[in-house]
Write a protein that holds these residues in place. Sequence first.
Motif, mmCIF file in Angstrom:
data_model
loop_
_atom_site.group_PDB
_atom_site.id
_atom_site.type_symbol
_atom_site.label_atom_id
_atom_site.label_comp_id
_atom_site.label_asym_id
_atom_site.label_seq_id
_atom_site.Cartn_x
_atom_site.Cartn_y
_atom_site.Cartn_z
ATOM 1 N N LEU A 408 -99.115 27.032 -31.688
ATOM 2 C CA LEU A 408 -97.556 26.930 -31.424
ATOM 3 C C LEU A 408 -96.901 26.969 -32.679
ATOM 4 C CD1 LEU A 408 -97.451 24.065 -28.904
ATOM 5 C CD2 LEU A 408 -97.117 26.495 -28.540
ATOM 6 N N LEU A 423 -97.392 28.332 -21.747
ATOM 7 C CA LEU A 423 -98.759 27.788 -22.090
ATOM 8 C C LEU A 423 -99.804 27.336 -21.052
ATOM 9 C CD1 LEU A 423 -100.648 26.577 -24.601
ATOM 10 C CD2 LEU A 423 -99.410 24.449 -24.392
ATOM 11 N N ALA A 430 -102.685 18.241 -19.806
ATOM 12 C CA ALA A 430 -101.611 18.444 -20.704
ATOM 13 C C ALA A 430 -101.344 17.067 -21.428
ATOM 14 C CB ALA A 430 -100.335 18.760 -19.959
ATOM 15 N N VAL A 435 -103.058 17.745 -27.620
ATOM 16 C CA VAL A 435 -101.858 18.536 -26.943
ATOM 17 C C VAL A 435 -100.692 18.270 -26.799
ATOM 18 C CG1 VAL A 435 -101.480 19.964 -24.730
ATOM 19 C CG2 VAL A 435 -103.552 19.662 -25.739
ATOM 20 N N VAL A 439 -96.810 19.935 -28.182
ATOM 21 C CA VAL A 439 -96.031 20.163 -27.081
ATOM 22 C C VAL A 439 -94.751 19.790 -27.364
ATOM 23 C CG1 VAL A 439 -95.277 20.247 -24.998
ATOM 24 C CG2 VAL A 439 -97.507 21.074 -25.427
ATOM 25 N N LEU A 446 -90.504 26.177 -23.729
ATOM 26 C CA LEU A 446 -91.780 26.349 -23.411
ATOM 27 C C LEU A 446 -92.218 25.634 -21.884
ATOM 28 C CD1 LEU A 446 -94.729 25.968 -24.465
ATOM 29 C CD2 LEU A 446 -94.293 23.724 -25.218
ATOM 30 N N VAL A 448 -95.361 24.392 -19.664
ATOM 31 C CA VAL A 448 -96.834 24.316 -19.733
ATOM 32 C C VAL A 448 -97.248 24.127 -18.239
ATOM 33 C CG1 VAL A 448 -98.339 22.709 -20.600
ATOM 34 C CG2 VAL A 448 -96.329 22.986 -21.856
#
Length: 619
Positions: A408, A423, A430, A435, A439, A446, A448
């Motif tokens: 990222l 992602l 997650a 992670v 994030v 973004l 996810v």
Amino acid sequence: MIDQLLADLPRARVFRAGVAGPGVDLDHDLLEPAQAAERVHEVLVLAATPADLRRVSTLHKLLPEARRVVVAVLDTPASHPAPVPTPTPAHRWRSLTDLRVHRPEDRVWVVDARFSAPTPAGRTVTATARAFAGHRLDVIAAPAAGIAGVGAADWRPGDPNATPAELTGPVPERVGAPGSDLVLRTLDESADWAGEETPIERPTLDAASWERLGRPGGAELPLSDPDVLSEPSMIPPVDERLVNPQGFVTTPSRGMASLAERDGRWSVVLDGRAVVTFAESGGVTDADVARLRQIRGLEIDWRRAHSGPLAAVRVLAGLAAAGVPLVAEAVPRWAGAIGPELVRLISQCPEISDDLGREEHSIRLRRAALRTHGVAARWEQLGAPSPAPPLVSVLLATRRTDMVGFALDQIARQRGANLEVVLALHGVPAGHPDVAPAVAAFDRPLTVFEAPASAVFGEVLNQAATRASGSFLLKMDDDDWYGPEFLSDLLLAHSYSGAQLVGTVPEFVYLSSIDVTVHRHQITEQITSFVAGGTILVERSAFQAVGGFRPLRRSVDTQFQEALQAAGGQIYRTHGLGYILRRGPAANHTWQEPIGTFLQRNRRQWRGFRPGALMEQAP
């Protein structure tokens, strides 16, 4: 060759561009738009290069109807494919009875089209010009343009939607609507305008010559003050579809040359001989650039006068857009129209005896020139509305939680592009402690999602693509390094190449297991059959046309690129100086090539991690 064509077509009406000889010179002879009833039996169009032909295609409405149309291009670089037109019913090709494309001599291409009924000759011209440019739609993101005056076609090269008009106007209507949204005309001296719109006025080559500027009363001429030529918008744009970095040679076989005046024109002089003499207008063609590829660089000689500042600056802009290395100790005030960034790059006297330094200088030049002097950029400078930048959806699939933050960060570095990230956490939650913070710290759009560990790699990528909303998809890897201009360079290459897929190859590789960086021998800036999987930028429409990635665990990148080519798509490989592939043990990668492969065919290697200057990253 011209004599033979004229002998074979004794009844033809002749039109030419960039070529001396009989017939109508479309660069200098002003014509009224052809009347619907004007028909001749044969039309012969002579163009010096494909770039000259694209200028003719802008004026295609001035050509009459005929039953036979012959288009001859006399100096075609070897990199161009055969110019096979693609007939379409919408363009009145239904009456086509015979079409021959042949090469009677080296570098010469001839297209000979015969029809059963009189057909607009300009349609054959535009289709041939489009073939030279890769059959991509010739669309310029600007309002419909009206053009008038000598050399006005230089401002809209390759735009068959432009409408030619008489010097005093108005622009002819078309299909019950105004003929243009924005008008540009070139002038020697002041002239009235009969249309309702106010035209943008620019000087002709003659009006901006040193002779006209220096004569008594020269200051009275329209737009003739040299300071007026200090802005890029005062000179015609570069036709980036043909004058671009394609064909750049990373290890040239010839030395430095001089860009100097010869007989009133700028020429490239090497060992006392002129390698290329540029057109009087200063327009650089694809054939000119091809002859310069083996030269290390050009040192600009400002000392002697030439035809005028307009032509001189056009030469510089065209050469810079093609990535030809340019150096000079200083740039005079009258050349300011190349723009401040090019002035800075040219005058900083970079060291280009080293191949890598030379290519870095070339890339900086081409970036600045294409973004300042390209056709779309020029019309935005003239007042056309700026189109919204395309949205790029970055597809990032990973199984490695410890690499999410790094990946990222590489995406966050990208500048000059509008992007979002999808992602795909492949068998990874997650909420994992590696992670979630990465994030949360990412400040761009973004999405996810968690893909099951049982899903194969190709399926995961396709699931990511379904969640993307961009008009482009970019596949990036989680462990490679990307320079801050990586994505914007890919978009730039897409704009000038016409390819549906753009990427690069692993020219720089960091071998983490032995702590060595290698610079590999690679040929870039060309149409190719393969690019690195972590650099694939593809039009969303092309991605959907081939059904995305195959549901495989490995080889998904290769299979996707083969499918695209089988469907008629093209792949373009741009420079590799904004990307470093990280290579660890082969078992850690889907591309399981042994490390010894990366130690072969290297240009040089260094101990440790050694990013190039364009990576803008500390070792």
